[in-house]
Design an enzyme around this catalytic site. Sequence first.
Site, PDB file in Angstrom:
ATOM      1  N   LYS A  56      29.348 -43.722  17.106  1.00  0.00           N
ATOM      2  CA  LYS A  56      29.112 -43.887  15.672  1.00  0.00           C
ATOM      3  C   LYS A  56      27.615 -43.708  15.414  1.00  0.00           C
ATOM      4  CE  LYS A  56      29.193 -48.013  12.679  1.00  0.00           C
ATOM      5  NZ  LYS A  56      29.962 -49.193  12.277  1.00  0.00           N
ATOM      6  N   ARG A  92      35.152 -59.316   9.594  1.00  0.00           N
ATOM      7  CA  ARG A  92      34.195 -59.972   8.709  1.00  0.00           C
ATOM      8  C   ARG A  92      34.872 -60.892   7.716  1.00  0.00           C
ATOM      9  NH1 ARG A  92      30.826 -54.992   6.506  1.00  0.00           N
ATOM     10  NH2 ARG A  92      30.817 -53.817   8.432  1.00  0.00           N
ATOM     11  N   GLU A 125      39.781 -48.736  10.167  1.00  0.00           N
ATOM     12  CA  GLU A 125      38.904 -49.714  10.818  1.00  0.00           C
ATOM     13  C   GLU A 125      38.889 -50.989   9.991  1.00  0.00           C
ATOM     14  OE1 GLU A 125      34.734 -48.577  11.236  1.00  0.00           O
ATOM     15  OE2 GLU A 125      34.178 -50.693  11.419  1.00  0.00           O
TER      16      GLU A 125
HETATM   17  C1  3PG Z   1      30.063 -51.053   7.193  1.00  0.00           C
HETATM   18  O1  3PG Z   1      29.906 -51.498   8.311  1.00  0.00           O
HETATM   19  O2  3PG Z   1      30.177 -51.752   6.179  1.00  0.00           O
HETATM   20  C2  3PG Z   1      30.177 -49.612   7.115  1.00  0.00           C
HETATM   21  O3  3PG Z   1      29.040 -49.025   7.571  1.00  0.00           O
HETATM   22  C3  3PG Z   1      30.590 -49.112   5.780  1.00  0.00           C
HETATM   23  O4  3PG Z   1      29.507 -48.705   5.064  1.00  0.00           O
HETATM   24  P1  3PG Z   1      29.725 -48.243   3.566  1.00  0.00           P
HETATM   25  O5  3PG Z   1      30.187 -49.447   2.806  1.00  0.00           O
HETATM   26  O6  3PG Z   1      28.375 -47.772   3.115  1.00  0.00           O
HETATM   27  O7  3PG Z   1      30.755 -47.138   3.567  1.00  0.00           O
END
Ligand code: 3PG
Length: 213
Positions: free
Chosen positions: A134, A51, A47
Amino acid sequence: MTPAEQSKAARAICELAPIVPVIVVKEIAHAVPLATALIKGGLPALEVTLRSDCALDAIRAMADVEGGVVGAGTLLTPKDVKAAKAAGAKFGVSPGVTGDLLKACADEELPLLPGTATPSEVMRLLELGYDMVKFFPAETNGGAPALKNFSGPLPQMKFCPTGGINIKNAVDYLSLPNVICAGGSWVAPDNLVQAGDWAGIEALAREAAALPR
Ligand code: 3PG
């Protein structure tokens, strides 16, 4: 693409490995070696979050890495869905759900893993025909004990919990009957990416890929 078709496709992707790396690509030069390391380590479904400025270019580059299934995360709007699809994303992930987002994914034929946090959201998505979603942000919403409680009244819904998951607590989620896989950024930490430590990332991926579920 119907919600049921989207969930079926999303579930097949979630079944590829216990962990879906959640990735932020800050420099396009990192995209291919990062994807290669994660895939070699045994985590094919990736994924890439929308961002960073180069996120769509990263998806485009990673989509050509053999053995991978690259999706786009942080989908918030129909514009994001169109851009992700055009870049070659094979699936989408969103932190929550809006009607516009669901419609865009149906129109663009992009399987979506929509974000949920409450039983009402889960019920609404079941009503619409989704059965793979999710759970976000997982740890702050009660973690594995919360999802275990979801499985009593809502056993039809399967989850990919994400947010606050790591190598230590992942197994708490993966052992639940309603969890197919979990998402996490710990397998692609920024310090290793910046250092170009692809062997280190491959080792983290291999450890995550061996988690029991
Ligand atoms: C995110 O959107 O950043 C994810 O939820 C990842 O979360 P994490 O950094 O706690 O694994």
